[in-house]
Design a protein around this motif. Structure first.
Motif, PDB file in Angstrom:
ATOM      1  N   ARG A  89      18.659   2.851  30.732  1.00  0.00           N
ATOM      2  CA  ARG A  89      17.551   2.927  29.775  1.00  0.00           C
ATOM      3  C   ARG A  89      16.320   2.262  30.388  1.00  0.00           C
ATOM      4  O   ARG A  89      16.341   1.059  30.658  1.00  0.00           O
ATOM      5  N   PRO A  90      15.234   3.025  30.599  1.00  0.00           N
ATOM      6  CA  PRO A  90      14.017   2.453  31.178  1.00  0.00           C
ATOM      7  C   PRO A  90      13.502   1.281  30.348  1.00  0.00           C
ATOM      8  O   PRO A  90      13.550   1.298  29.120  1.00  0.00           O
ATOM      9  N   ASP A  91      13.046   0.263  31.037  1.00  0.00           N
ATOM     10  CA  ASP A  91      12.486  -0.952  30.429  1.00  0.00           C
ATOM     11  C   ASP A  91      13.508  -1.769  29.649  1.00  0.00           C
ATOM     12  O   ASP A  91      13.160  -2.781  29.049  1.00  0.00           O
ATOM     13  N   ILE A  92      14.759  -1.360  29.619  1.00  0.00           N
ATOM     14  CA  ILE A  92      15.822  -2.143  28.993  1.00  0.00           C
ATOM     15  C   ILE A  92      16.820  -2.573  30.080  1.00  0.00           C
ATOM     16  O   ILE A  92      17.115  -3.741  30.242  1.00  0.00           O
ATOM     17  N   ASP A  93      17.337  -1.598  30.818  1.00  0.00           N
ATOM     18  CA  ASP A  93      18.311  -1.877  31.871  1.00  0.00           C
ATOM     19  C   ASP A  93      17.658  -2.200  33.205  1.00  0.00           C
ATOM     20  O   ASP A  93      18.304  -2.740  34.098  1.00  0.00           O
TER      21      ASP A  93
END
Length: 98
Positions: A89-93
């Motif tokens: 997940r972009p900007d999360i992982d």
């Protein structure tokens, strides 16, 4: 790199996922390029099976911080369509990227 296609493992163990991914690739190809209608899977023909589009390879790549594809000019020879799916997940992982 983990090769998921060895001994038909990807197609045999995850047939629904395989069909969903192939369907998505064929739909995009139909709407944008029209390459798959012109392709015949020569390897399949040699094995005496349907020459319809086949999954040539399925690979899992794990990229860690600072990682990248080490060959900037890499090309998937022998493939009509290459499908890449990001499982993070972009900007999360992770952050960054190009």
């Amino acid at each position: 790199t983990t090769y998921l296609h060895v001994d038909g493992m990807f197609s045999n163990r995850l047939p629904n996922l395989r069909d969903k991914l192939v369907g998505a690739a064929l739909e995009v190809d139909k709407n944008h390029w029209g390459l798959c209608a012109k392709c015949r899977c020569v390897a399949a023909e040699r094995l005496g099976v349907s020459p319809n589009i086949q999954v040539r390879t399925a690979e899992l790549h794990r990229v860690t911080a600072g990682g990248s594809l080490p060959q900037p000019n890499h090309c998937d020879y022998g493939s009509c369509v290459t499908l890449d799916i990001m499982l993070s997940r972009p900007d999360i992982d992770f952050g960054g990227g190009q």
